[in-house]
Design an enzyme around this catalytic site. Structure first.
Site, PDB file in Angstrom:
ATOM      1  N   GLY A   1       0.843  -1.196   0.000  1.00  0.00           N
ATOM      2  CA  GLY A   1       0.000   0.000   0.000  1.00  0.00           C
ATOM      3  C   GLY A   1       0.876   1.242   0.000  1.00  0.00           C
ATOM      4  O   GLY A   1       0.749   2.118  -0.841  1.00  0.00           O
TER       5      GLY A   1
ATOM      6  N   MET B   1       4.986   2.772   1.813  1.00  0.00           N
ATOM      7  CA  MET B   1       6.254   2.384   2.454  1.00  0.00           C
ATOM      8  C   MET B   1       6.842   3.571   3.189  1.00  0.00           C
ATOM      9  O   MET B   1       6.928   4.664   2.644  1.00  0.00           O
ATOM     10  CB  MET B   1       7.201   1.864   1.368  1.00  0.00           C
ATOM     11  CG  MET B   1       8.599   1.544   1.862  1.00  0.00           C
ATOM     12  SD  MET B   1       8.593   0.202   3.103  1.00  0.00           S
ATOM     13  CE  MET B   1      10.065   0.646   4.037  1.00  0.00           C
TER      14      MET B   1
ATOM     15  N   GLU C   1       2.051   5.468   8.145  1.00  0.00           N
ATOM     16  CA  GLU C   1       3.432   5.632   7.659  1.00  0.00           C
ATOM     17  C   GLU C   1       4.177   6.678   8.481  1.00  0.00           C
ATOM     18  O   GLU C   1       5.358   6.526   8.768  1.00  0.00           O
ATOM     19  CB  GLU C   1       3.457   6.010   6.168  1.00  0.00           C
ATOM     20  CG  GLU C   1       2.781   5.003   5.229  1.00  0.00           C
ATOM     21  CD  GLU C   1       3.197   3.556   5.451  1.00  0.00           C
ATOM     22  OE1 GLU C   1       4.352   3.300   5.841  1.00  0.00           O
ATOM     23  OE2 GLU C   1       2.351   2.660   5.253  1.00  0.00           O
TER      24      GLU C   1
ATOM     25  N   HIS D   1       5.624   5.367  11.644  1.00  0.00           N
ATOM     26  CA  HIS D   1       6.899   4.649  11.452  1.00  0.00           C
ATOM     27  C   HIS D   1       8.106   5.582  11.499  1.00  0.00           C
ATOM     28  O   HIS D   1       9.221   5.116  11.727  1.00  0.00           O
ATOM     29  CB  HIS D   1       6.902   3.956  10.090  1.00  0.00           C
ATOM     30  CG  HIS D   1       6.197   2.640  10.053  1.00  0.00           C
ATOM     31  ND1 HIS D   1       6.438   1.639  10.960  1.00  0.00           N
ATOM     32  CD2 HIS D   1       5.278   2.142   9.185  1.00  0.00           C
ATOM     33  CE1 HIS D   1       5.693   0.577  10.645  1.00  0.00           C
ATOM     34  NE2 HIS D   1       4.975   0.861   9.582  1.00  0.00           N
TER      35      HIS D   1
HETATM   36 ZN   LIG Z   1       3.679  -0.274   8.350  1.00  0.00          ZN
END
Ligand SMILES: [Zn+2]
Length: 903
Positions: free
Chosen positions: A296, A298, A333, A336
């Site tokens: 989906g 990154m 994202e 992250h």
């Molecule tokens: Zn992830």
């Protein structure tokens, strides 16, 4: 099962040296689809050694030099380079041994192809005035950095990076960090840059040097080159007051649809800074949207990448579900950037730490602060917990923390256990200790591991420090053991008796398989003499069984708020009472409670622990429900039954459709087809859900309305008259109840869709068709006209489409070799297998399935094959146990209710 070190060492790089800094120069030629590179890697020598081993594959490596400061006189070592193709490594032998404690530099020239494999440094394209235009970007997680440059490609081996991109002057070059300089190559005196042009003219090229990164793992390094446009915004750090630029990049055909995702980034970043008490560490954050993408999105540090469906929306005509998906993806994202990028798992067995946390933080805790109207705490159950419970109820499931010594297997653990079960058990923990303390613990953990690596125990230590509780004792079995418990509750004169045992969807757990005792937060809702309800958040089931005092004559329930990762089995009498209580005006049961009751009832019925007709009665009793999420849960449970009973005769199928029309058509009548501006999001979503389900069940008035809209669309090619939230329902109904003309319009829409929502909707329509020759046309189209990255969407939709029945499975068998080849570089074949088996429901199917894969190379399918087979057997078992029970219940329902007309 946990880490097996002996096995793992074979696959891990030797620890004789440690990379400290990479200086990488890449020249991208979009015309020839090739790149050339030069990298130097500064290494600390940790042991006396004569060899350097690093990762590389699919690259031409040449002019390898090892330069040692210690060996004086600046001379370079003579070297000999060998390759291990299987382990994707180069082994460099040096003439004079390198001394422990010294510093050396590896220097390598290399070149490679910009492939279309969606990994490494790969190509994507779009059409502009009939001309195909190419661009290139990277996708490295988990182990593809080695396809783009020679590297010590393991998450633990963090280093700093200086990246330089040489590209055509008219293109845009991007990387993790902002550009420090960008110059034309006319008259360059740089010796290394000059070598890239020893056989060609540097006129028309430029060189972009990016700032040095902080220490980071190779899998989040990124760069891209192409004719990108951008939009820009900024946010101000609540911690430092510093302003940072945020940009979204895309090609000219998409850029207008990317603003929403950009704005979400600006909204969530300050929230993360506040929660973690750590400032976003890079000077900028870009997002690049690509036409061709494997996953989906990154989380490359400073340069998030993602597919069009994850990031593009026409805001004027945006449907709620598209917006939710974009916001959810972007927030995940961005999470992250801290969790994963600043602090990184030491090895892939702890992938769940990255993904579970980004899912919980990004898609629930932070998203809820920005979009409270979406009630993400409640939808989390449907989107994550439910799918994880379903996979983890299989005998072939695996623990969240699973040994993955071999690179081949790493991709297979990017599954709903790593994401959704991990997020669900972390959520259960956060409810048990309190969200504030949980987040405090997370902040403590992150601060202790800045720019470093960690394992689960480190997170537990942080939360332990914040709460004073023994977190490993509580969490270990949820993380290290396969499966989850079902809690059986019976009533005693004084209260309730609870007993835990492992839950299998097949209902056939053996004593040996039932040895785990989980620590189960019970969150017990009870009512006192004055009618006041309380929730006991501290009650915990730590042993096989226990009793708990409460007044069973007043409303009570286990797993209040439905945040526990387990099922609850009540007696049939109690389940009925719970159903009544759930619908009482002013009930103490929340929407997630109601969702959980329905979901548990169906799942327990499928395993034989409860009765399916009892679960259907519970659902039928909930017809007065007005909440979107409850209906969403009901709809998904009913499609679960439909997809098991789909081939039990036309009468049964008709009766099921009749039941569904009876549930959903009245909602459509109540809410109508218009979406008034400023309407409550719940109503918007309930209307969309009801119209979609009523149309699927053949409700005459609904299908006719959608067909009318589609006919107008076919004529004008304009979507203006269809509410954006109903494009999908309209296209699906057009396919399902239409003929060749509708099929052709849908195909043309897929090929030139005005936005990603319309493209996905067209796939839904093309895979809903009923006529065999149209089904054949759809199947023929998959390999002849569909972008590789979209093939799995066709397989998913087709696999779930009852109209296709076993055709999807037959299609996979006929085309397996070609599909396997198309997905050579990635793991999308696993989805194709999973969904091809989705409607298989008999013992014969299980035999066929096994036989088909017997002589195939199944190295990519070691997890999905047993899981699919378990799924087929579970459906077959459910049918054997409850076939007549369901058929009879549906007949009775039809006889005693008024029937909505069908098309
Ligand atoms: Zn992830």
């Amino acid at each position: 099962m946990s880490t097996n070190t002996a096995d793992e060492s074979k696959y891990r790089l030797p620890t004789n040296v440690k990379p400290i800094h990479y200086n990488i120069t890449i020249k991208t030629d979009l015309e020839t689809q090739e790149f050339q590179g030069y990298t130097t890697v500064d290494l600390n020598v940790l042991e006396d050694t004569s060899s350097l081993v690093f990762n590389t594959t699919k690259l031409n490596i040449h002019d390898v030099v090892v330069h040692s400061e210690a060996q004086k006189s600046q001379e370079t070592q003579t070297v000999n380079t060998d390759f291990d193709q299987k382990l994707e490594r180069a082994i460099v032998q040096v003439a004079n041994p390198l001394k422990k404690g010294s510093k050396v530099q590896l220097r390598v020239w290399f070149d490679g192809k910009i492939t279309d494999e969606l990994m490494g440094y790969y190509t994507s394209s779009y059409e502009d005035n009939g001309k195909k235009i190419y661009y290139a970007l990277t996708q490295f997680e988990p182990t593809a950095a080695r396809r783009a440059f020679p590297s010590w490609d393991e998450p633990l081996l963090k280093a700093t990076f200086d990246i330089t991109l040489i590209s055509r002057a008219e293109t845009v070059s991007l990387s993790n960090m902002p550009a420090a300089s960008e110059d034309s190559l006319d008259g360059t005196t740089d010796e290394i840059i000059g070598k890239f042009f020893k056989d060609s003219d540097p006129a028309g090229w430029k060189v972009t040097k990016f700032e040095t990164t902080p220490p980071m793992s190779t899998y989040i390094v990124a760069y891209a080159n192409g004719p990108f446009k951008h939009l820009e915004t900024s946010y101000t750090s609540p911690l430092s007051g510093k302003k940072r630029t945020l940009r979204v990049y895309a090609t000219s055909d998409l850029i207008d649809q990317t603003k929403f995702g950009l704005d979400v980034g600006a909204k969530v970043l300050p929230e993360y800074e506040k929660v973690f008490d750590i400032e976003y560490p890079l000077p900028k954050l870009d997002t690049l949207v690509a036409h061709d993408f494997d996953a989906g999105a990154m989380e490359n540090w400073g340069l998030i990448t993602g597919r069009t469906t994850a990031y593009c929306v026409d805001e004027e005509r945006a449907d709620v579900s598209a917006k939710r998906q974009i916001a959810s993806t972007q927030s995940h994202e961005v999470a992250h950037m801290w969790f994963g990028n600043i602090t990184t798992m030491s090895w892939w067995d702890n992938l769940w730490l990255n993904e579970g946390f980004a899912t919980l933080m990004g898609e629930v805790i932070i998203l809820n602060k920005i979009f409270p109207e979406w009630k993400v705490y409640a939808s989390f159950y449907i989107e994550h917990t439910e799918s994880a419970l379903s996979l983890d109820a299989k005998r072939s499931s695996h623990p969240i923390q699973v040994a993955v010594p071999n690179a081949e297997d790493i991709n297979q653990i990017f599954d709903s256990l790593s994401y959704s079960k991990a997020a669900s058990v972390l959520r259960m923990l956060s409810v048990y200790v309190g969200e504030e303390k949980f987040l405090k613990g997370v902040s403590i953990y992150l601060k202790k591991h800045l720019y470093a690596n960690s394992v689960a125990e480190d997170l537990w230590r942080g939360i332990q420090e914040a709460t004073g509780l023994d977190i490993p004792e509580l969490m270990n079995n949820w993380i290290l053991k396969t499966g989850f418990p079902v809690v059986t509750v019976t009533e005693t004169p004084e209260g309730i008796h609870l007993r835990q045992g492992r839950f299998f969807e097949t209902g056939d757990v053996t004593e040996e398989e039932n040895s785990t005792i989980w620590q189960i937060p019970l969150t017990i809702l009870s009512t006192d003499a004055d009618g006041k309800t309380t929730i006991d958040n501290k009650a915990i089931l730590k042993t096989r069984e226990m009793t708990y005092k409460l007044d069973v004559n007043k409303p009570w329930k286990i797993n209040a708020g439905n945040t526990g990762f387990y099922r609850v089995l009540y007696t049939p009498e109690r389940l009925k009472k719970l159903g009544e209580e759930a619908l009482r005006p002013g009930t103490a049961f929340t929407v997630p409670d109601r969702l959980g009751l329905v979901s548990d009832a169906i799942s327990l019925a499928s395993s034989g622990l409860g009765s399916t007709s009892g679960a259907l009665s519970l659902i039928s009793g909930m017809r007065g429900e007005t909440d979107y999420l409850s209906w969403s849960g009901i709809a998904s449970q009913l499609s679960r039954i439909s997809r098991v009973w789909w081939d039990q005769g036309d009468n049964t199928r008709d009766d099921m459709q009749t039941f569904l029309r009876g549930l959903f058509t009245p909602i459509v009548r109540r809410l109508g087809y218009e979406y008034p501006k400023g309407e409550d999001v719940d109503n918007v979503q309930l209307r969309t859900l009801a119209i979609g389900n009523a149309a699927n069940a053949g409700a005459k008035e609904v299908v006719e309305k959608l067909q009318e809209w589609f006919a107008e669309y076919a004529k004008t090619k304009s979507l203006d008259h269809i509410p954006p939230d109903l494009v999908r329902a309209t296209f699906t109904a057009a396919g399902k109840y239409g003929g060749k003309h509708e099929w052709e319009v849908l195909r043309d829409t897929y090929l030139a869709a005005p936005n990603p929502t319309a493209r996905t909707a067209s796939i839904s329509g093309l895979t809903a068709v009923k006529e065999p020759e149209l089904q054949k046309a759809t199947m023929d189209f998959i390999l002849s006209g569909v972008r590789t990255q979209d093939i799995f969407y066709f397989m998913v939709y087709m696999g779930r489409s009852v109209a296709f029945g076993r055709e999807t499975w037959h299609y996979l068998q006929r085309n397996y070799d070609e599909l396997d080849k198309r997905f050579e570089g990635n793991f999308q074949i696993t989805y194709c297998v999973e969904y091809a088996a989705f409607l298989l429901n008999s013992d014969k199917d299980a035999e066929d399935f096994t036989a088909f894969f017997k002589d195939k190379d199944t190295s990519k399918l070691t997890m999905i094959l047993p899981q699919s087979l378990d799924g087929i057997r579970a459906k077959s078992g459910w049918l054997k146990r409850s076939k007549d029970d369901v058929i009879h219940w549906l007949e009775e329902w039809r006889k005693s209710n008024s029937i909505e007309p069908k098309i």
